[in-house]
Design an enzyme around this catalytic site. Structure first.
Site, PDB file in Angstrom:
ATOM      1  N   GLY A  67      46.825  60.912  36.026  1.00 45.94           N
ATOM      2  CA  GLY A  67      46.057  62.126  35.789  1.00 45.94           C
ATOM      3  C   GLY A  67      45.612  62.219  34.345  1.00 45.94           C
ATOM      4  N   CYS A  68      45.357  63.431  33.889  1.00 47.32           N
ATOM      5  CA  CYS A  68      44.912  63.657  32.518  1.00 47.32           C
ATOM      6  C   CYS A  68      45.923  63.084  31.535  1.00 47.32           C
ATOM      7  CB  CYS A  68      44.741  65.148  32.287  1.00 47.32           C
ATOM      8  SG  CYS A  68      44.389  65.573  30.576  1.00 47.32           S
ATOM      9  N   PHE A  69      45.435  62.303  30.579  1.00 47.19           N
ATOM     10  CA  PHE A  69      46.361  61.668  29.647  1.00 47.19           C
ATOM     11  C   PHE A  69      47.017  62.640  28.681  1.00 47.19           C
ATOM     12  CE2 PHE A  69      42.221  59.757  27.626  1.00 47.19           C
ATOM     13  CZ  PHE A  69      41.759  61.016  27.260  1.00 47.19           C
ATOM     14  N   TRP A  70      46.499  63.854  28.545  1.00 47.59           N
ATOM     15  CA  TRP A  70      47.136  64.827  27.669  1.00 47.59           C
ATOM     16  C   TRP A  70      48.587  65.064  28.077  1.00 47.59           C
ATOM     17  CZ3 TRP A  70      42.820  69.128  27.921  1.00 47.59           C
ATOM     18  CH2 TRP A  70      41.713  68.725  27.151  1.00 47.59           C
TER      19      TRP A  70
END
Length: 247
Positions: A67-70
């Site tokens: 998913g989002c790398f954040w």
């Protein structure tokens, strides 16, 4: 990160647009009843197959996408034994390794995190256990939370043949144990190159803990890490040192 509003040249316009989008998408995801793995970690068994580092072993590197790398970066920056966690892109070509291009979903890249770790302090298998348990939902195909597309797929990018064998064995182990309500969608892709993401993506969770997208989707993951893996949790994150922006 469901919208490509990072393409705006002015940071203030980008933050306003993405904050609004993150808030709306987070609320819609909650109201629709979709499962956000960040809300609840999944206790899972440790891998039966794991590496045994030599006494003089140095730092190792692996790359994980979920998913989002954040959020993935934020989780592993709080893991003891991790020397660095950098957001980036893996699976496609160098010339396509830019956020606005990867966001089309047509590059083969996945938003990913390169993790450098000390195998004498934390094993590769333990990193995978954290990855499957709290960093993302491995049963979702090409999506996580409000984000959809192949760039948000669940993929392990092993950097050595041994890592590949451990990852494959662990996926099979978890599948046979039926620890998740659905089939594991995680793939293993070897021989892929990691490209670091733009500076403004680095340390995003740490720098923006109250940002709607982060608060809704990712901060609970860090709390679940602390709760389920207290022996592996570090309060002070290891951060990426990025270059200062130029005017």
């Amino acid at each position: 990160m469901a919208l490509n509003s990072k393409s705006f040249s002015k940071p203030d316009r980008w933050f306003f647009s993405l904050t609004l989008a993150g808030a709306i998408l987070g609320v819609l995801s909650f109201l629709s009843g979709s499962r956000l793995v960040a809300e609840e970690g999944v206790p899972i068994p440790a891998p039966v197959v794991d590496e045994r580092p030599a006494a003089d072993a140095g730092l190792e590197t692996t790359v994980l996408a979920g998913g989002c790398f954040w959020g993935v970066q934020g989780v592993f920056q709080h893991v003891e034994g991790v020397a660095g966690a950098t957001s980036g892109y893996t699976g496609g070509k160098r010339e396509d390794a830019h956020y606005n291009v990867v966001g089309t979903g047509d590059t083969g890249h996945a938003e990913s995190v390169q993790i450098k770790f000390d195998p004498k302090r934390i094993s590769y298998g333990k990193l995978l256990q954290i990855y499957f348990s709290v960093a993302h939902d491995p049963t979702l195909l090409n999506r996580q939370g409000p984000d959809t597309g192949t760039q948000y797929r669940s993929t392990i990018f092993p950097q050595t043949p041994e890592q590949g064998k451990i990852a494959e064995a662990y996926i099979a182990q978890l599948g046979n144990a039926h620890v998740f309500p659905g089939k594991i969608a995680t793939t293993v892709e070897s021989g892929r190159t990691f490209y670091a993401a733009e500076d403004y993506h680095q340390n995003f969770l740490t720098l923006n803990p109250t940002y709607p997208y982060i608060a809704i989707n990712d901060m609970p993951k860090v709390e679940n890490l602390k709760k389920l893996f207290p022996e592996n949790y570090r309060a002070a994150p290891v951060l990426v040192v990025t270059a200062k922006p130029t005017n």
